[in-house]
Motif scaffolding. Structure first.
Motif, PDB file in Angstrom:
ATOM      1  N   HIS A 152      -9.076  -6.796  -6.202  1.00 20.03           N
ATOM      2  CA  HIS A 152      -8.345  -7.336  -5.153  1.00 20.03           C
ATOM      3  C   HIS A 152      -6.880  -7.148  -5.586  1.00 20.03           C
ATOM      4  CE1 HIS A 152     -11.361  -9.261  -2.452  1.00 20.03           C
ATOM      5  NE2 HIS A 152     -11.821  -9.814  -3.666  1.00 20.03           N
ATOM      6  N   ALA A 153      -6.533  -7.320  -6.881  1.00 26.90           N
ATOM      7  CA  ALA A 153      -4.982  -7.307  -7.441  1.00 26.90           C
ATOM      8  C   ALA A 153      -4.811  -5.633  -7.113  1.00 26.90           C
ATOM      9  CB  ALA A 153      -4.853  -7.432  -8.608  1.00 26.90           C
ATOM     10  N   ARG A 154      -5.458  -4.731  -7.185  1.00 27.29           N
ATOM     11  CA  ARG A 154      -5.133  -3.227  -6.989  1.00 27.29           C
ATOM     12  C   ARG A 154      -4.819  -3.317  -5.352  1.00 27.29           C
ATOM     13  NH1 ARG A 154      -9.239   1.073  -7.172  1.00 27.29           N
ATOM     14  NH2 ARG A 154      -9.313   0.069  -5.230  1.00 27.29           N
ATOM     15  N   ASN A 155      -5.853  -3.552  -4.656  1.00 27.66           N
ATOM     16  CA  ASN A 155      -5.529  -3.235  -3.189  1.00 27.66           C
ATOM     17  C   ASN A 155      -4.337  -4.143  -2.592  1.00 27.66           C
ATOM     18  OD1 ASN A 155      -8.040  -2.142  -3.129  1.00 27.66           O
ATOM     19  ND2 ASN A 155      -9.146  -3.919  -1.993  1.00 27.66           N
ATOM     20  N   ASP A 156      -4.040  -5.496  -3.214  1.00 28.14           N
ATOM     21  CA  ASP A 156      -2.625  -6.072  -2.795  1.00 28.14           C
ATOM     22  C   ASP A 156      -1.394  -5.220  -3.300  1.00 28.14           C
ATOM     23  OD1 ASP A 156      -4.243  -8.239  -1.934  1.00 28.14           O
ATOM     24  OD2 ASP A 156      -3.800  -9.400  -3.663  1.00 28.14           O
ATOM     25  N   MET A 157      -1.648  -4.386  -4.587  1.00 29.29           N
ATOM     26  CA  MET A 157      -0.353  -3.691  -4.862  1.00 29.29           C
ATOM     27  C   MET A 157      -0.430  -2.447  -4.081  1.00 29.29           C
ATOM     28  SD  MET A 157      -0.491  -3.355  -8.946  1.00 29.29           S
ATOM     29  CE  MET A 157      -0.427  -4.716  -9.937  1.00 29.29           C
ATOM     30  N   ALA A 158      -1.503  -1.816  -3.624  1.00 25.58           N
ATOM     31  CA  ALA A 158      -1.524  -0.684  -2.875  1.00 25.58           C
ATOM     32  C   ALA A 158      -0.890  -0.994  -1.441  1.00 25.58           C
ATOM     33  CB  ALA A 158      -2.953  -0.224  -2.802  1.00 25.58           C
ATOM     34  N   GLN A 159      -0.870  -2.218  -0.756  1.00 21.71           N
ATOM     35  CA  GLN A 159      -0.300  -2.076   0.514  1.00 21.71           C
ATOM     36  C   GLN A 159       1.066  -2.463   0.184  1.00 21.71           C
ATOM     37  OE1 GLN A 159      -2.307  -5.548   2.316  1.00 21.71           O
ATOM     38  NE2 GLN A 159      -4.349  -4.316   2.196  1.00 21.71           N
ATOM     39  N   PRO A 160       1.866  -1.424   0.867  1.00 19.69           N
ATOM     40  CA  PRO A 160       3.245  -1.516   0.710  1.00 19.69           C
ATOM     41  C   PRO A 160       4.061  -2.701   1.487  1.00 19.69           C
ATOM     42  CG  PRO A 160       2.775   0.256   2.249  1.00 19.69           C
ATOM     43  CD  PRO A 160       1.441  -0.250   1.763  1.00 19.69           C
ATOM     44  N   HIS A 164       3.406  -8.613  -3.837  1.00 19.36           N
ATOM     45  CA  HIS A 164       2.418  -8.778  -4.843  1.00 19.36           C
ATOM     46  C   HIS A 164       2.482 -10.214  -5.519  1.00 19.36           C
ATOM     47  CE1 HIS A 164      -0.608  -8.125  -8.273  1.00 19.36           C
ATOM     48  NE2 HIS A 164       0.494  -8.504  -8.894  1.00 19.36           N
ATOM     49  N   THR A 165       1.417 -10.947  -5.327  1.00 19.12           N
ATOM     50  CA  THR A 165       1.350 -12.317  -5.999  1.00 19.12           C
ATOM     51  C   THR A 165      -0.038 -12.337  -6.930  1.00 19.12           C
ATOM     52  OG1 THR A 165       0.233 -13.293  -4.082  1.00 19.12           O
ATOM     53  CG2 THR A 165       2.478 -13.247  -4.152  1.00 19.12           C
ATOM     54  N   SER A 166       0.172 -12.803  -7.996  1.00 20.32           N
ATOM     55  CA  SER A 166      -0.877 -13.203  -8.743  1.00 20.32           C
ATOM     56  C   SER A 166      -1.549 -14.397  -8.387  1.00 20.32           C
ATOM     57  CB  SER A 166      -0.722 -13.077 -10.173  1.00 20.32           C
ATOM     58  OG  SER A 166      -1.719 -13.107 -10.821  1.00 20.32           O
TER      59      SER A 166
END
Length: 171
Positions: A152-160, A164-166
């Motif tokens: 989920h974190a990687r997918n969130d980072m991949a979307q420009p 990004h929120t942890s």
């Protein structure tokens, strides 16, 4: 000077029996020393045969006495009938004791462990079914929850277009 190798005892015995190899037989025929040893062995075998014949040829009364002495020893060695009664009574007493133990053994003690084992098995079955139900209702198995968070974190980072929120571990 070439040394001559004489025949050993096995070769001489084989020569006397007529089963010697060709080389040993030729050597015995040609060698005076080996031929003399063969002749001495032949004489000793003849003397042994005569001695054995004398020892085994006994008169009939000797063999009759031997049979009588052997039969006396055999008849003395038989156990008395009293020993058989001791064994028979001991075996019958042991069988009676075993029969009484089997017939008079309390029957409740046999059923109690099986009932306890059945209750324990039912408890284990209930616990297993509860664990299976929890695993089926969970969207991701417990062992894969950390990997799911990473995906989920990687997918969130991949979307420009998203920030990004942890969010941490989701329950």
């Amino acid at each position: 000077m070439k040394s001559t190798q004489h025949c050993d005892e096995d070769a001489i015995t084989a020569y006397l029996l007529g089963i010697a190899g060709r080389t040993d037989a030729n050597h015995v025929d040609a060698c005076v020393d080996c031929y003399a040893r063969v002749e001495r062995a032949r004489i000793q075998m003849k003397e042994l045969r005569v001695a054995a014949g004398e020892l085994t040829s006994r008169p009939e009364h000797f063999w009759t006495r031997q049979r009588a002495a052997i039969m006396d020893r055999v008849s003395d060695a038989k156990p008395g009938i009293g020993y058989r009664w001791v064994w028979a009574s001991g075996v019958s007493l042991a069988m009676l004791a075993l029969l009484l133990v089997l017939l008079l053994w309390p029957r409740q003690s046999h059923q109690l462990p099986t009932q306890v084992a059945q209750v324990a098995q039912d408890i284990q079955d209930d616990q297993l079914l509860t664990q299976i139900e929890n695993d089926v209702q969970r969207p991701v198995p417990r062992a894969l929850e950390p990997a799911t968070l990473l995906v989920h974190a990687r997918n969130d980072m991949a979307q420009p277009n998203k920030h990004h929120t942890s969010t941490g571990v989701q329950q």
